[in-house]
Write an enzyme that holds these catalytic residues in place. Structure first.
Site, PDB file in Angstrom:
ATOM      1  N   THR A  35      -0.448   4.966  -4.779  1.00 55.53           N
ATOM      2  CA  THR A  35       0.830   4.555  -5.660  1.00 55.53           C
ATOM      3  C   THR A  35       0.674   5.613  -6.892  1.00 55.53           C
ATOM      4  O   THR A  35       1.627   6.213  -7.312  1.00 55.53           O
ATOM      5  CB  THR A  35       0.896   3.011  -5.727  1.00 55.53           C
TER       6      THR A  35
ATOM      7  N   ASP B  59      -8.994  -0.272   1.456  1.00 61.12           N
ATOM      8  CA  ASP B  59      -8.858   0.180   0.191  1.00 61.12           C
ATOM      9  C   ASP B  59     -10.273  -0.238  -0.580  1.00 61.12           C
ATOM     10  O   ASP B  59     -10.848   0.568  -0.843  1.00 61.12           O
ATOM     11  CB  ASP B  59      -7.966  -0.266  -0.572  1.00 61.12           C
TER      12      ASP B  59
ATOM     13  N   ASP C 113       0.852  -1.224   0.007  1.00 62.37           N
ATOM     14  CA  ASP C 113       0.068   0.031  -0.128  1.00 62.37           C
ATOM     15  C   ASP C 113       0.979   1.069   0.110  1.00 62.37           C
ATOM     16  O   ASP C 113       1.807   1.530   1.052  1.00 62.37           O
ATOM     17  CB  ASP C 113      -0.971  -0.082   1.173  1.00 62.37           C
TER      18      ASP C 113
HETATM   19  N1  LIG Z   1      -6.075  -7.263 -13.099  1.00 63.25           N
HETATM   20  C1  LIG Z   1      -5.605  -6.325 -13.267  1.00 63.25           C
HETATM   21  N2  LIG Z   1      -5.053  -6.125 -14.659  1.00 63.25           N
HETATM   22  C2  LIG Z   1      -4.317  -5.023 -15.123  1.00 63.25           C
HETATM   23  N3  LIG Z   1      -4.310  -4.014 -14.106  1.00 63.25           N
HETATM   24  C3  LIG Z   1      -4.714  -3.868 -12.810  1.00 63.25           C
HETATM   25  C4  LIG Z   1      -5.341  -5.090 -12.636  1.00 63.25           C
HETATM   26  N4  LIG Z   1      -5.772  -4.935 -11.301  1.00 63.25           N
HETATM   27  C5  LIG Z   1      -5.465  -3.776 -11.032  1.00 63.25           C
HETATM   28  N5  LIG Z   1      -4.892  -3.031 -11.832  1.00 63.25           N
HETATM   29  C6  LIG Z   1      -4.245  -1.419 -11.946  1.00 63.25           C
HETATM   30  O1  LIG Z   1      -3.269  -1.478 -10.931  1.00 63.25           O
HETATM   31  C7  LIG Z   1      -3.181  -0.176 -10.749  1.00 63.25           C
HETATM   32  C8  LIG Z   1      -3.327   0.129  -9.089  1.00 63.25           C
HETATM   33  O2  LIG Z   1      -2.252  -0.672  -8.414  1.00 63.25           O
HETATM   34  P1  LIG Z   1      -1.960  -0.665  -6.721  1.00 63.25           P
HETATM   35  O3  LIG Z   1      -3.201  -0.932  -6.291  1.00 63.25           O
HETATM   36  O4  LIG Z   1      -0.799  -1.163  -6.505  1.00 63.25           O
HETATM   37  O5  LIG Z   1      -1.753   1.027  -6.570  1.00 63.25           O
HETATM   38  P2  LIG Z   1      -2.703   2.205  -6.267  1.00 63.25           P
HETATM   39  O6  LIG Z   1      -4.256   1.741  -6.304  1.00 63.25           O
HETATM   40  O7  LIG Z   1      -2.385   3.349  -7.318  1.00 63.25           O
HETATM   41  O8  LIG Z   1      -2.125   2.596  -4.828  1.00 63.25           O
HETATM   42  P3  LIG Z   1      -2.498   1.660  -3.351  1.00 63.25           P
HETATM   43  O9  LIG Z   1      -3.428   0.497  -3.537  1.00 63.25           O
HETATM   44  O10 LIG Z   1      -1.169   1.282  -2.931  1.00 63.25           O
HETATM   45  O11 LIG Z   1      -3.037   3.051  -2.540  1.00 63.25           O
HETATM   46  C9  LIG Z   1      -4.489   0.652 -11.331  1.00 63.25           C
HETATM   47  O12 LIG Z   1      -3.927   1.231 -12.512  1.00 63.25           O
HETATM   48  C10 LIG Z   1      -5.335  -0.674 -11.659  1.00 63.25           C
HETATM   49  O13 LIG Z   1      -6.045  -0.254 -12.953  1.00 63.25           O
HETATM   50 MG   LIG Z   2      -4.824  -0.117  -5.001  1.00 58.69          MG
END
Ligand SMILES: Nc1ncnc2c1ncn2[C@@H]1O[C@H](COP(=O)(O)OP(=O)(O)OP(=O)(O)O)[C@@H](O)[C@H]1O
Ligand SMILES: [Mg+2]
Length: 552
Positions: free
Chosen positions: A99, A391, A65
Site C-alpha cells: 500500500t 506479510d 492488503d
Molecule cells: N502501531 C502502529 N502505529 C503507527 N503506525 C503503524 C503501526 N503499525 C504499523 N504502522 C504503519 O502503518 C504502515 C503500514 O500499513 P499497512 O500495513 O496497512 O500498509 P503496507 O504495509 O504499506 O501495505 P500492505 O501491508 O497492504 O502490503 C507503515 O507505515 C507502518 O509503519
Molecule cells: Mg503492511
C-alpha cells in the site's frame, strides 16, 4: 488518425485507432494512476479500513492488503496497470509495504501535476525525481538501525507491525510468536531464509488461539482407504504425478461384448493392469504414496493390502513442498522409479484437526520444513489471517537476512522529507523544485496514517515534523494516543528493505508515467490476459523492472 503534412493528410495508423498526446496524455495517465492510489489509501496503517471485493461469480474477499486488493480489481487502464505492478514488485521483493509503495507513487504524480501546471518540463521533473530517489536511498541507509537476528523481541515487533490492521489484533501476540519461531527454524546457518520452507495451512473452525506450528509438512488430505495404516514410521515416500488407475483409451473405442465370459475377461484385464501399476509401486520400496492425480478403487484395495499409506489429488504446491521436505522427486512415470527418487520422513500420520483428518509428514529429511496451521472463526477470517501471516513471515525473514530496520509510523518518511528539502537547496535550479516536490510527496504516509485514524493530518504532521527538526529521528505517529511518539519505543518497526523497495518502485513508476507524452491505442485491443493494453503504445512498458532506478 492522421497527420497534416503540407496540406496533405497522411494516414499511418489503422482506422479507428486513437491517439492522445502531450498534456492530455499525461493528464489521463496521471489521473488513472492517482485513482489506483486513492483506491488503496484508506487501508493504510493500523487503523486503515478493509475492502470487500466481489468477483464475477460472487466470491468475496475481505482484505486490507494492498496487493491483494489491486490484484482482485480488474484494472484495465495501462497506466493504472503500472501501479498494480508497483504493488506486485513490492510483494515479490519484500512481501509488505504494498500500500505504501502505491500511495507514494500516486502522490509523486500528484505533485508532478502541480509542477507541470507551472510549466516545468516533464523531463526536468523526471530527472529531479530520480536524483531525489537516489539520495533518499542513501539517507534511508543512514537512518537504518542495526539489529541482531538473535534478537527475538525485535523480530516479534517487526512481525507485529506487519500484522497490524489485518484482522489479527486480538491474537497478534501468539501469531507473531509462531511466525518468529517458524522463521528461526527454517533459517540457514548463513542467515538466509527461504520462506518456501514454511507452509501455511488454513483451517476454519476453532479460534485463532488454536493456531499451531508443526515441524514438517501438513497435507490437507486423508488416506484413501480405511484399512491403510494410519501411521507409518520410517516412511519411504513416493511422490507420483500420474494417475493410479486403468488408462482409458484416448480415442473413442467400441468394445463389443457378446458373452458373460468376455465381460469377465475384460474386467480381469482391467484389474490386472491396475494391479501391475500397484506392483511397481510396491517394488519401488515405498510405504507412503502421495499422488497428485486419482487412485481408483481397485488400486486403493491393492495398496491397502500391501500396507501402503496413500493420499490422492494432492495439490501441486503441496507436492513441491513434500519434495523439498522429504528429499524425494516428483515422479511422472510409474515405469521408471528409482530408489533415490523416494523421499524420507520419520513419521507420516493421519491426525484430526478441527474434526477433519489431515496428514502430517514429520521428522523430515530436510529439518527446515515447517508448517503453520492457521485457525479462525470463518473462512474470510482465516483467509485474511493467512495474508497477514504471509506479510509477517516475509518481513521477519528479510530482517533475518539484512539485520537492518527503520522505525515505522511515518517516521522515516518525515525524516527523509526534511533531509531531501535540505538537499534540494544545495542542488538549486529547476531540479530543486522537483526534489522538493518529491520531499513533500513522502509526507503522504504520516498524513494518511493520521487521516485513517480520524486525526487531524495537519496538526499531526506539524507535531512529527517538529520532533524531527529537534533530531528525534524515530518519531512517528502514535495512532492510538493521537500524538507524535518514539516509534522505536512503541515497538513499531519495519525492515529497511520495505522502505528502500517501496521508494524505488514508486519513483520508477512515477518517472515512467511522467515521461509518456503519446498514447497510441489500437481500435480493438486484443482480449485476453493483457486486456485493454494497446499493443503499439505501451505494451512493453507494463512490467516494472524490479530493483533500482533504470536509465530513463
Ligand atoms: N502501531 C502502529 N502505529 C503507527 N503506525 C503503524 C503501526 N503499525 C504499523 N504502522 C504503519 O502503518 C504502515 C503500514 O500499513 P499497512 O500495513 O496497512 O500498509 P503496507 O504495509 O504499506 O501495505 P500492505 O501491508 O497492504 O502490503 C507503515 O507505515 C507502518 O509503519
Ligand atoms: Mg503492511
Amino acid at each position: 488518425m492522421s497527420q497534416q503534412l503540407g496540406g496533405q493528410q497522411i494516414l499511418i495508423l489503422k482506422e479507428g485507432s486513437s491517439r492522445t498526446r502531450g498534456r492530455d496524455a499525461q493528464g489521463m495517465n496521471i489521473n488513472a494512476a492517482k485513482a489506483v492510489a486513492n483506491a488503496v489509501r484508506t487501508t493504510l496503517g493500523p487503523k486503515g479500513m478493509d475492502k470487500m471485493l466481489v468477483d464475477t461469480i460472487g466470491d468475496v474477499v475481505i482484505t486490507n492488503d494492498g496487493v491483494t486488493i489491486l490484484k482482485e480489481m480488474d484494472i484495465e487502464h495501462p497506466a493504472a496497470k503500472m501501479m498494480v505492478e508497483v504493488a506486485k514488485t513490492q510483494d515479490d521483493e519484500v512481501g509488505d509495504g504494498t500500500t505504501t509503495a502505491v500511495v507514494i507513487a500516486g502522490e509523486l504524480l500528484k505533485k508532478a501535476e502541480d509542477l507541470l501546471e507551472q510549466d516545468v518540463h516533464p523531463t526536468i521533473i523526471a530527472a529531479g525525481y530520480r536524483q531525489a530517489a537516489e539520495k533518499a536511498q542513501e539517507l534511508l541507509k543512514e537512518i537504518a538501525i542495526d539489529v541482531k537476528a538473535t534478537d527475538k523481541a525485535m523480530l516479534k515487533k517487526i512481525a507485529e507491525t506487519a500484522m497490524t490492521g489485518k484482522g489479527a489484533e486480538a491474537t497478534k501476540d501468539e501469531l507473531c510468536e509462531l511466525v518468529v519461531k517458524a522463521v528461526t527454524m527454517v533459517a540457514d546457518e548463513d542467515g538466509t531464509v527461504d520462506i518456501d520452507n514454511i507452509k501455511v495451512e488454513k483451517k476454519s473452525g476453532g479460534s485463532v488461539d488454536d493456531s499451531e506450528i508443526v515441524e514438517g509438512v501438513l497435507v490437507d488430505k486423508e488416506r484413501v482407504h480405511p484399512s491403510m495404516p494410519k501411521k507409518v514410521t520410517n516412511a519411504k515416500i513416493l511422490l507420483l504425478n500420474a494417475a493410479v488407475e486403468f488408462k482409458k483409451t484416448e480415442v473413442d473405442a467400441e468394445i463389443n461384448i457378446t458373452s458373460p465370459d468376455q465381460l469377465q475377461a475384460f474386467l480381469d484385464e482391467e484389474e490386472r493392469m491396475v494391479k501391475n501399476i500397484v506392483d511397481k509401486i510396491i517394488a519401488s520400496g515405498a510405504n507412503v504414496l502421495f499422488c497428485q492425480k486419482g487412485i481408483d478403487d481397485i488400486a486403493q484395495h491393492y495398496l491397502a493390502k500391501a500396507g501402503i499409506f496413500a493420499a490422492r489429488r494432492v495439490k501441486k504446491s503441496d507436492m513441491e513442498k513434500l519434495a523439498r521436505a522429504t528429499g524425494g522427486s516428483l515422479v511422472s512415470s510409474i515405469d521408471s522409479i528409482t530408489k533415490d527418487e523416494l523421499g524420507k520422513a520419520g513419521l507420516v500420520e493421519e491426525r484430526k484437526v478441527s474434526g477433519e483428518e489431515m496428514t502430517f509428514v514429520e521428522k523430515c529429511k530436510n529439518p527446515k520444513a515447517v508448517s503453520i496451521i492457521v485457525r479462525g472463526g470463518t473462512e474470510h477470517v482465516v483467509d485474511e489471517l493467512e495474508r497477514a501471516i504471509h506479510d509477517a513471515l516475509r518481513v521477519v525473514g528479510v530482517v533475518f537476512e539484512d539485520h537492518k530496520v527503520v522505525a515505522g509510523g511515518g517516521a522515516p518518511e518525515t525524516e527523509l522529507s526534511l533531509r531531501l528539502r535540505e538537499y534540494g537547496a544545495t542542488v538549486g535550479g529547476r531540479a530543486q523544485l522537483a526534489i522538493e516536490a518529491f520531499a513533500a510527496a513522502l509526507e503522504i504516509i504520516p498524513r494518511t496514517l493520521a487521516e485513517n485514524a480520524g486525526l487531524d493530518p495537519i496538526d499531526m504532521l506539524v507535531e512529527i515534523r517538529a520532533a524531527h527538526e529537534k533530531g528525534k529521528k524515530t518519531f512517528g505517529l502514535d495512532v492510538y494516543a493521537g500524538k507524535a511518539a518514539d516509534m522505536l519505543k512503541a515497538g513499531v518497526v519495519e525492515p529497511l528493505r520495505v522502505k528502500t523497495q517501496a521508494l524505488s518502485s514508486a519513483a520508477e513508476a512515477a518517472v515512467m508515467i511522467l515521461r509518456i507524452d503519446d498514447v497510441i491505442a489500437s481500435s480493438k485491443a486484443p482480449a485476453g490476459p493483457e486486456g485493454g493494453m494497446p499493443p503499439g503504445g505501451m505494451g512493453g512498458m507494463g512490467g516494472m523492472p524490479p530493483g533500482g532506478m533504470g536509465d530513463y
